[in-house]
Design an enzyme around this catalytic site. Structure first.
Site, short mmCIF file in Angstrom:
data_model
loop_
_atom_site.label_atom_id
_atom_site.label_comp_id
_atom_site.label_asym_id
_atom_site.label_seq_id
_atom_site.Cartn_x
_atom_site.Cartn_y
_atom_site.Cartn_z
N HIS A 125 -33.41 3.52 -65.27
CA HIS A 125 -33.63 4.21 -64.00
C HIS A 125 -32.53 5.24 -63.82
CE1 HIS A 125 -34.32 4.87 -59.73
NE2 HIS A 125 -35.52 4.37 -59.96
N ASP A 129 -41.49 -1.03 -62.09
CA ASP A 129 -42.76 -0.96 -62.80
C ASP A 129 -42.91 -2.03 -63.86
OD1 ASP A 129 -43.87 1.22 -61.49
OD2 ASP A 129 -42.57 2.58 -62.60
N1 ACO Z 1 -35.86 2.77 -73.56
C1 ACO Z 1 -34.94 3.13 -74.48
N2 ACO Z 1 -33.88 3.95 -74.22
C2 ACO Z 1 -33.76 4.40 -72.97
C3 ACO Z 1 -34.68 4.06 -71.95
C4 ACO Z 1 -35.74 3.20 -72.28
N3 ACO Z 1 -36.65 2.85 -71.36
N4 ACO Z 1 -34.32 4.67 -70.79
C5 ACO Z 1 -33.21 5.37 -71.07
N5 ACO Z 1 -32.86 5.21 -72.39
C6 ACO Z 1 -31.66 5.74 -73.05
C7 ACO Z 1 -31.80 7.24 -73.30
O1 ACO Z 1 -32.41 7.50 -74.54
C8 ACO Z 1 -30.37 7.67 -73.24
O2 ACO Z 1 -29.76 7.31 -74.46
P1 ACO Z 1 -28.59 8.24 -75.11
O3 ACO Z 1 -27.48 8.19 -74.10
O4 ACO Z 1 -28.28 7.59 -76.41
O5 ACO Z 1 -29.19 9.61 -75.25
C9 ACO Z 1 -29.76 6.78 -72.15
O6 ACO Z 1 -30.57 5.59 -72.16
C10 ACO Z 1 -29.76 7.40 -70.76
O7 ACO Z 1 -31.09 7.74 -70.43
P2 ACO Z 1 -31.55 9.10 -69.76
O8 ACO Z 1 -32.85 9.53 -70.34
O9 ACO Z 1 -30.44 10.09 -69.75
O10 ACO Z 1 -31.78 8.61 -68.27
P3 ACO Z 1 -32.60 9.35 -67.16
O11 ACO Z 1 -31.94 9.00 -65.89
O12 ACO Z 1 -32.79 10.78 -67.47
O13 ACO Z 1 -34.04 8.64 -67.27
C11 ACO Z 1 -35.88 7.23 -66.87
C12 ACO Z 1 -34.47 7.64 -66.42
C13 ACO Z 1 -36.80 8.45 -66.93
C14 ACO Z 1 -36.46 6.24 -65.86
C15 ACO Z 1 -35.78 6.55 -68.27
O14 ACO Z 1 -34.96 5.41 -68.20
C16 ACO Z 1 -37.16 6.19 -68.85
O15 ACO Z 1 -37.83 7.05 -69.43
N6 ACO Z 1 -37.59 4.90 -68.69
C17 ACO Z 1 -38.90 4.49 -69.15
C18 ACO Z 1 -39.98 4.95 -68.17
C19 ACO Z 1 -39.95 4.17 -66.87
O16 ACO Z 1 -39.90 2.95 -66.85
N7 ACO Z 1 -40.04 4.91 -65.75
C20 ACO Z 1 -40.09 4.33 -64.40
C21 ACO Z 1 -38.89 4.73 -63.61
S1 ACO Z 1 -38.86 3.90 -62.08
C22 ACO Z 1 -40.02 4.64 -61.14
O17 ACO Z 1 -40.36 5.77 -61.27
C23 ACO Z 1 -40.64 3.83 -60.12
#
Ligand code: ACO
Length: 442
Positions: free
Chosen positions: A318, A376
């Site tokens: 998140h 979710d």
């Molecule tokens: N699985 C694997 N790796 C992940 C995940 C994941 N679900 N989420 C984040 N990471 C990793 C990223 O690759 C990144 O790694 P790095 O530092 O080596 O590059 C690090 O964790 C930080 O992640 P960011 O993408 O910079 O975080 P951001 O805040 O931009 O993204 C998001 C947040 C979009 C929710 C992301 O965690 C994601 O895509 N999760 C899966 C989709 C999801 O569950 N969305 C629902 C969100 S809650 C809602 O809307 C109600």
């Protein structure tokens, strides 16, 4: 303190000074303190004072507005609506009360609540011609596609609530959207089944009404399960608002130009649809189905960790929560309760989800990045248990979030500091160059 940037060495205590290392120029900016949360540097005068913009893709360090509605402490896993913890609202309140709270800032008295519920209940029917509008979609249209189109089209049906300068019209539009969203959502589903649309019933509460419109048919009486209605009401509470998330920011941005509220909420629905946001609940279930059995979890966890693989564990991570999403905790509890009450024993998807959660929470990659299950992760399993089809998961999220969008949109319209949302950019394209006639291009 005013919000003026100050040039030179005079720096008030509660301020921050940036120094241009090349020129030695110093500019000081005021620091603002909200009622909770980190302090905020007021950079409104940055461009004028320095000839520079900030660069912050994804707004990871940018506050776009002032708000009194919802507060999140992502480090501590705290979510408050108008000051009330989500846990208390989920335990003691109901969705209509939370809607009132988000819209008006206070919990209603008994009289205020009755009046509000009556008003919402009596706005649940939609213009009869919307049938034809829905009929225009292909039968296999994703219900979110129907939601985007039909909610946007409401502005063509309800002209008398599109004058955003009139507080009464704004409130009528807000009530209309909260009230009509379940009707439109249920009809999008009925259309995909080829079943007749079921009209709202004023003797049912909000969640019961939605369930009835989704699952009843004119051919026989339909009995609503109180367990399912209670579970759905709780799910609606847990999704009602979440401060400046992508869809809410989209609603605010669309609304900042003065667009009508129905169009703004349609923009929010479009943003919610993406798998990184509200579309994640559908994606979680698809992912669990793809994993299929606990012995394949390791393979998927490894895939999620590969930097060159776009696959992510859906329902994990998140932007704001770097601790357990409190809604995920409540959703997990609800999930067990609902499955128990419905007598669904040993639901393989729930067992798979719990095992996936356990493995990921012990994995160094997820621990280091502080990736926890979000709301979710468990919601899809409850939706499935209560008979909601996968393609309707994000639609349910939209139904619940409508009140948050509407409350935030109203707050924005009433904010004297509100301006059209118009970010700047770091341009890295060509500098100016002369046009080359077609015949001279090689
Ligand atoms: N699985 C694997 N790796 C992940 C995940 C994941 N679900 N989420 C984040 N990471 C990793 C990223 O690759 C990144 O790694 P790095 O530092 O080596 O590059 C690090 O964790 C930080 O992640 P960011 O993408 O910079 O975080 P951001 O805040 O931009 O993204 C998001 C947040 C979009 C929710 C992301 O965690 C994601 O895509 N999760 C899966 C989709 C999801 O569950 N969305 C629902 C969100 S809650 C809602 O809307 C109600």
């Amino acid at each position: 303190m005013g919000n003026d940037a100050i040039r030179g060495d005079t720096a008030p205590e509660d301020s921050i000074t940036i120094v241009n290392n090349a020129s030695g120029d110093k500019v000081t900016f005021p620091i603002l303190q909200g009622s909770c949360g980190p302090r905020v540097i007021d950079i409104r005068k940055l461009y004028g004072a320095t000839d520079m913009f900030t660069y912050d893709p994804g707004f990871t360090a940018t506050g776009s507005c002032e708000s009194k509605i919802t507060f999140i402490d992502g480090e501590a896993g705290i979510l408050l609506h108008r000051g009330y913890p989500i846990e208390e609202l989920a335990a003691h309140s109901d969705f209509m009360e939370v809607c009132y709270l988000l819209l008006y800032g206070e919990l209603p008295t008994a009289g205020q609540k009755d009046k509000f519920v009556h008003a919402i209940t009596h706005h649940t029917m939609v213009h009869e011609q919307l049938h034809k509008f829905i009929d225009g979609f292909r039968r296999d249209a994703h219900p979110m596609a129907i939601m985007c189109g039909v909610v946007g089209a409401l502005s063509a049906f309800y002209h008398d609530s599109t004058d955003i300068s009139d507080p009464y019209q704004r409130m009528v539009a807000s009530y209309r959207m909260i009230a009509k969203m379940p009707t439109i959502a249920a009809w999008a589903f009925k259309y995909s089944l080829g079943q007749p649309f079921i009209y709202p019933r004023n003797n049912l509460n909000y969640a019961e009404n939605f369930i009835h419109m989704m699952f009843a048919t004119p051919a026989e009486d339909y009995e609503i399960s109180p367990v399912i209605a209670r579970a759905l009401d709780r799910i609606l509470i847990l999704h009602a608002d979440h401060e400046q998330n992508a869809s809410t920011s989209t609603v605010r941005l669309a609304g900042s130009s003065g667009a009508n509220p129905f169009a703004c909420i349609a923009a929010g629905i479009a943003s919610l649809w993406g798998p990184a946001h509200g579309g994640a609940n559908e994606a979680v279930l698809n992912m669990l189905n793809e994993i299929g059995s606990p012995n394949r979890i390791g393979e998927f966890v490894e895939k999620a960790k590969k930097p060159d693989d776009p696959f992510r564990l859906m329902g994990f991570g998140h932007r704001v929560y770097k601790n357990f999403d409190p809604r995920a905790r409540l959703m997990r509890e609800s999930c067990h309760e609902v499955l128990n009450e419905l007598g669904v024993e040993n639901e393989p998807l729930l067992e798979l989800a719990m095992e996936l959660e356990r493995i990921a929470l012990e994995d160094e990659y997820f621990v280091q990045r502080r990736l926890y299950p979000n709301v979710d992760f468990y919601s899809g399993i409850i939706f499935k248990a209560i008979g909601i089809p996968v393609s309707m998961f994000t639609v349910l999220f939209a139904v619940a979030r409508t009140v948050g969008w509407v409350a935030q949109w109203n707050e924005m319209v009433e904010d004297p500091n509100q301006k059209i949302g118009r970010p700047r950019q770091l341009y890295t394209g060509y500098e100016q160059r002369a046009y080359v006639p077609l015949a001279e291009r090689g």
